[in-house]
Design a protein around this motif. Structure first.
Motif, PDB file in Angstrom:
ATOM      1  N   ALA A 555       1.465  10.389  13.435  1.00 56.76           N
ATOM      2  CA  ALA A 555       0.572   9.532  12.171  1.00 56.76           C
ATOM      3  C   ALA A 555       0.468   8.338  12.576  1.00 56.76           C
ATOM      4  N   SER A 556      -0.691   7.687  11.977  1.00 57.25           N
ATOM      5  CA  SER A 556      -0.943   6.217  12.083  1.00 57.25           C
ATOM      6  C   SER A 556      -1.665   5.481  10.863  1.00 57.25           C
ATOM      7  N   GLY A 557      -1.314   4.413  10.634  1.00 53.38           N
ATOM      8  CA  GLY A 557      -1.876   3.673   9.657  1.00 53.38           C
ATOM      9  C   GLY A 557      -2.587   2.561  10.039  1.00 53.38           C
ATOM     10  N   SER A 558      -3.610   2.105   9.417  1.00 52.48           N
ATOM     11  CA  SER A 558      -4.435   1.240   9.842  1.00 52.48           C
ATOM     12  C   SER A 558      -5.089   0.209   8.856  1.00 52.48           C
ATOM     13  N   ALA A 559      -5.529  -0.890   9.285  1.00 54.04           N
ATOM     14  CA  ALA A 559      -6.178  -1.920   8.529  1.00 54.04           C
ATOM     15  C   ALA A 559      -7.324  -1.408   7.784  1.00 54.04           C
ATOM     16  N   GLY A 579      -7.351   7.291   0.501  1.00 54.24           N
ATOM     17  CA  GLY A 579      -7.001   7.293  -0.743  1.00 54.24           C
ATOM     18  C   GLY A 579      -6.566   5.754  -0.820  1.00 54.24           C
ATOM     19  N   HIS A 580      -6.080   5.192   0.066  1.00 56.68           N
ATOM     20  CA  HIS A 580      -5.653   3.655   0.186  1.00 56.68           C
ATOM     21  C   HIS A 580      -7.029   2.995  -0.063  1.00 56.68           C
ATOM     22  N   ASN A 581      -7.081   1.741  -0.716  1.00 59.87           N
ATOM     23  CA  ASN A 581      -8.096   0.960  -0.635  1.00 59.87           C
ATOM     24  C   ASN A 581      -7.767  -0.455  -0.321  1.00 59.87           C
ATOM     25  N   ASN A 582      -6.636  -0.456   0.520  1.00 59.99           N
ATOM     26  CA  ASN A 582      -6.318  -1.726   1.149  1.00 59.99           C
ATOM     27  C   ASN A 582      -5.521  -1.384   2.470  1.00 59.99           C
ATOM     28  N   PRO A 583      -5.421  -2.293   3.469  1.00 58.71           N
ATOM     29  CA  PRO A 583      -4.770  -2.063   4.780  1.00 58.71           C
ATOM     30  C   PRO A 583      -3.422  -1.185   4.482  1.00 58.71           C
ATOM     31  N   THR A 595       6.678  15.693   4.490  1.00 60.82           N
ATOM     32  CA  THR A 595       5.989  14.802   4.042  1.00 60.82           C
ATOM     33  C   THR A 595       5.778  13.447   4.697  1.00 60.82           C
ATOM     34  N   ILE A 596       4.652  12.765   4.458  1.00 57.82           N
ATOM     35  CA  ILE A 596       4.525  11.381   5.188  1.00 57.82           C
ATOM     36  C   ILE A 596       4.424  10.374   3.975  1.00 57.82           C
ATOM     37  N   ALA A 597       4.907   9.187   4.190  1.00 61.77           N
ATOM     38  CA  ALA A 597       5.017   8.264   3.281  1.00 61.77           C
ATOM     39  C   ALA A 597       4.114   6.945   3.937  1.00 61.77           C
ATOM     40  N   SER A 598       3.197   6.478   2.948  1.00 61.03           N
ATOM     41  CA  SER A 598       2.419   5.376   3.701  1.00 61.03           C
ATOM     42  C   SER A 598       2.292   4.310   2.625  1.00 61.03           C
ATOM     43  N   GLY A 599       2.467   2.953   3.341  1.00 58.25           N
ATOM     44  CA  GLY A 599       2.444   2.116   2.261  1.00 58.25           C
ATOM     45  C   GLY A 599       0.860   1.003   2.428  1.00 58.25           C
ATOM     46  N   GLY A 600       0.130   0.885   1.508  1.00 58.86           N
ATOM     47  CA  GLY A 600      -0.949   0.119   1.509  1.00 58.86           C
ATOM     48  C   GLY A 600      -1.207  -0.602   0.041  1.00 58.86           C
ATOM     49  N   LEU A 618       3.263   5.962  -5.771  1.00 57.83           N
ATOM     50  CA  LEU A 618       4.507   4.978  -6.367  1.00 57.83           C
ATOM     51  C   LEU A 618       4.188   3.630  -6.645  1.00 57.83           C
ATOM     52  N   ASN A 619       4.091   3.213  -7.890  1.00 59.43           N
ATOM     53  CA  ASN A 619       3.699   1.745  -8.071  1.00 59.43           C
ATOM     54  C   ASN A 619       4.821   1.013  -8.261  1.00 59.43           C
ATOM     55  N   GLY A 620       4.634  -0.376  -8.603  1.00 65.70           N
ATOM     56  CA  GLY A 620       5.838  -1.400  -9.135  1.00 65.70           C
ATOM     57  C   GLY A 620       5.778  -2.480  -7.948  1.00 65.70           C
ATOM     58  N   HIS A 621       5.458  -2.382  -6.908  1.00 64.08           N
ATOM     59  CA  HIS A 621       5.573  -3.611  -5.974  1.00 64.08           C
ATOM     60  C   HIS A 621       4.478  -4.716  -6.427  1.00 64.08           C
ATOM     61  N   LEU A 622       4.702  -5.808  -6.416  1.00 62.75           N
ATOM     62  CA  LEU A 622       3.830  -6.842  -6.886  1.00 62.75           C
ATOM     63  C   LEU A 622       3.046  -7.814  -5.813  1.00 62.75           C
ATOM     64  N   ALA A 623       3.232  -7.150  -4.534  1.00 61.77           N
ATOM     65  CA  ALA A 623       2.486  -7.303  -3.314  1.00 61.77           C
ATOM     66  C   ALA A 623       2.482  -6.467  -2.389  1.00 61.77           C
ATOM     67  N   ALA A 624       1.686  -6.928  -1.407  1.00 63.62           N
ATOM     68  CA  ALA A 624       1.434  -5.808  -0.471  1.00 63.62           C
ATOM     69  C   ALA A 624       2.623  -5.129   0.236  1.00 63.62           C
ATOM     70  N   VAL A 625       2.671  -3.706   0.374  1.00 58.22           N
ATOM     71  CA  VAL A 625       3.916  -3.123   0.985  1.00 58.22           C
ATOM     72  C   VAL A 625       3.613  -3.091   2.416  1.00 58.22           C
TER      73      VAL A 625
END
Length: 652
Positions: A555-559, A579-583, A595-600, A618-625
């Motif tokens: 798996a890979s996550g990208s900007a 689904g993510h709208n940010n890096p 399962t894969i977890a992704s932070g964006g 999962l929401n709640g962080h106030l800045a980028a994960v």
């Protein structure tokens, strides 16, 4: 010898600390380095070659065994006709004196477990170097004033009651009350004899006397050790856990092969010292976790290490965090949740049922110990501790259950960009500026600084066997390091990336994947030090890569805001998870690979690997994960963010 005498023109004797039949130990001053030391002087003018050889061997062994639980030897020399040895000066008392304060009673169980664990860890290090102590006893175990324990007198030369077994002349080598049967028989001995002695020491610490006591006659003790079973420990002291009684019985087995080795003993003692939830059984005072002071990584206090990692049954809220079951609201289309201050902010606890978009997952703990962005998190292999690195230049360690916190002193260069535990749980690494720092997990001793990159270190990864460490940096290189030898020179440099290397991951078969700022992923054969494939498809930088537990999916996550899945065998992309709208800055597989977890952006998304379907937001962080990680037991997900918070998530 007299106070004021200066040995070899360097070591000035100050005070005699002890005297035996053949030597003295002095407090002395190293006038060249201006430090206090201990000096052991061999008093016999015409000592035999055997005695001189053993004295030299003790110095050689002490200099070679570099472990916080073993006394350090600095130097050896000659003063006239006398040999002397220079060692670190220990402040405290040996365990025989500690036992003498409560004759026939023994010590509190938590203290015994702690002392025994420290001894087993040091023995494991010695045995790994093929060194057998052969005279382990309370008098050779020294408890420092800060709670750390040191094994003394490795290979020490003594007279008739020194070390070994019975010789052809009938001399006894060792201390009779702690000698293994094979020593009494005069057989060749290995580390198993130290483990038998440790069993005797444990018995003595728990009851106030070794298992075979009441006589000083060597022949009587010999018969007991060779033929008799020790008095049942559970009958002598009823408050002991059955697992501890079983361990002592195993250590006191008559046959060497029936005894566990030092590493196994350390593991069993560690399990006894900490209850399954991670809460320590130590009877120690609590502390204000919010005011935890930094601990020097090069010289940690064992007591502070124990307090910090133990958790002490306190809540994270004692330090300003929370420890509560927070219900989650639904996913947010913009990866960001509501703005801070909005009365409908998803970070506010709600009594309503979780939205289906959360799949019944709740945040159960929020940790706020970093003074700035948390850049990376890792989980210990036993699923008990979180390690994190942040912009505040600190590496923090947390206990999941109790909330205990330990801070390694700030990195001298810059922010900590990446952290990781080795798969065997023995080493943790932190990357800061252009260097990596290796720490021993149990003592937190700084094991080495690996400086070879010419740019900022961005990523680290341990090989599955824990023997190799890979690091990637802004200089576009991947360096491979030998963790076993801890050489400060990289064993290999992997080149090919034209831009910064941002992410690394090992597959179970040892294949290494590296993600680059140019949007490519390279696969490497670390044995041949060669690149085997370049994977293209991302439009922007690859910030994170991770292999499934079976190594069949990458798996890979990208900007470019996407998560891609790849088949390492065919080198083809098999799916794109939108689904993510940010890096996307971090991806991680669950231990079962399902399962894969992704932070964006400010959200964490969960995906089903088989169906490629989105399962939860999962929401709640106030800045980028910045980082996500599953615990190895699969029960918990951890996320870190630029909002200076670490969040712990569990299924409801």
């Amino acid at each position: 010898m007299q106070p004021g005498a200066q040995l070899a023109g360097r070591y000035r004797l100050v005070e005699r600390l002890g005297q035996g039949g053949i030597g003295e130990v002095w407090r002395a001053q190293d006038v060249e380095l201006d430090r206090a030391v201990a000096v052991k002087v061999l008093l016999e003018f015409d000592a035999s070659e055997e005695l001189l050889g053993r004295f030299r061997r003790e110095a050689s062994i002490g200099a070679r065994l570099q472990h916080p639980g073993i006394t350090v030897v600095h130097d050896i020399g000659r003063h006239g006709d006398r040999l002397f040895m220079v060692m670190e000066l220990l402040e405290g008392q040996d365990l025989s004196r500690l036992l003498a304060r409560t004759p026939g009673v023994g010590l509190p169980l938590p203290q015994v477990l702690d002392l025994a664990l420290q001894t087993a860890e040091a023995l494991a290090a010695a045995h790994a170097q093929k060194v057998v102590h052969r005279d382990l006893k309370p008098g050779n175990l020294f408890l420092l004033s800060d709670g750390r324990l040191k094994i003394c007198d490795f290979g020490i030369a003594r007279t008739a009651d020194a070390t070994g077994g019975l010789t052809v002349t009938g001399r006894v080598f060792g201390t009779p009350s702690y000698m293994a049967p094979e020593q009494w028989r005069g057989e060749h001995v290995d580390g198993s004899c130290d483990l038998y002695a440790l069993g005797c020491v444990l018995y003595a610490l728990l009851t106030g006397a070794p298992p075979f006591a009441g006589t000083e006659q060597a022949w009587v003790l010999m018969r007991m050790h060779l033929e008799e079973a020790p008095p049942a420990l559970g009958a002598v002291r009823a408050d002991l856990p059955p697992a501890l009684v079983e361990l002592v019985d195993a250590l006191l087995a008559k046959e060497p092969g029936a005894r566990p080795d030092a590493l196994a003993v350390a593991d069993r003692l560690r399990a006894l010292l900490y209850e399954p939830a991670g809460r320590p059984v130590r009877d120690v005072p609590t502390m204000d976790l919010g005011a935890t002071a930094p601990i020097a990584a090069t010289a940690p206090s064992r007591r502070n290490v124990l307090l910090g990692l133990g958790g002490l049954g306190l809540l994270a809220g004692a330090g300003g965090g929370t420890y509560a079951v927070w219900r989650l609201t639904g996913g947010d289309k913009n990866d960001g949740g509501k703005k801070t201050g909005d009365k409908n902010n998803s970070a506010v606890p709600s009594a309503d049922a979780p939205d289906p978009g959360t799949a019944g997952i709740r945040m159960v703990q929020e940790i706020r110990k970093h003074a700035g962005s948390v850049n990376s998190v890792g989980i210990s292999p036993d699923s008990r501790y979180i390690v994190s690195g942040g912009n505040d230049r600190a590496i923090q360690l947390y206990n999941f259950a109790g909330g205990g916190t330990l801070t390694l002193s700030p990195m001298p260069e810059a922010a900590v960009t990446c952290v990781s535990y080795s798969p065997d749980g023995k080493v943790l690494v932190g990357g800061s500026d252009k260097a990596l720092r290796l720490h021993d997990v149990y003592s937190l001793e700084l094991l080495g600084v690996l400086a070879g990159h010419t740019g900022l270190v961005r990523a680290v990864a341990f090989s599955p066997d824990s023997k190799t460490l890979a690091s990637g940096a802004d200089d576009g290189t991947v360096l491979l390091w030998d963790v076993v030898t801890r050489s400060t020179t990289a064993v290999a440099t992997l080149t090919g990336h034209a831009k910064p290397v941002l992410s690394l991951a090992f597959a179970p078969d040892g294949t290494l994947a590296s993600g680059c700022a140019d949007g490519t992923i390279r696969l490497w054969d670390t044995a041949s030090r060669s690149s085997t494939a370049t994977l293209t498809g991302h439009a922007k930088a690859v910030a994170s890569v991770g292999f499934s537990p079976d190594g069949k999916v990458l798996a890979s996550g990208s900007a470019d805001s996407s998560v891609r899945l790849w088949d390492p065998a065919t080198r083809k992309s098999t799916a794109t998870l939108p689904g993510h709208n940010n890096p996307v800055r971090s991806v991680a597989f669950s231990p079962d690979g399902q399962t894969i977890a992704s932070g964006g952006g400010r959200t964490v998304r969960l995906w089903d690997v088989a169906s490629r379907e989105h399962r939860a937001t999962l929401n709640g962080h106030l800045a980028a994960v910045t980082s996500v990680a599953f615990t190895p037991d699969g029960k918990t997900l951890v996320s870190a963010s630029e909002d200076d918070r670490i969040r712990v998530w569990k299924r409801a």
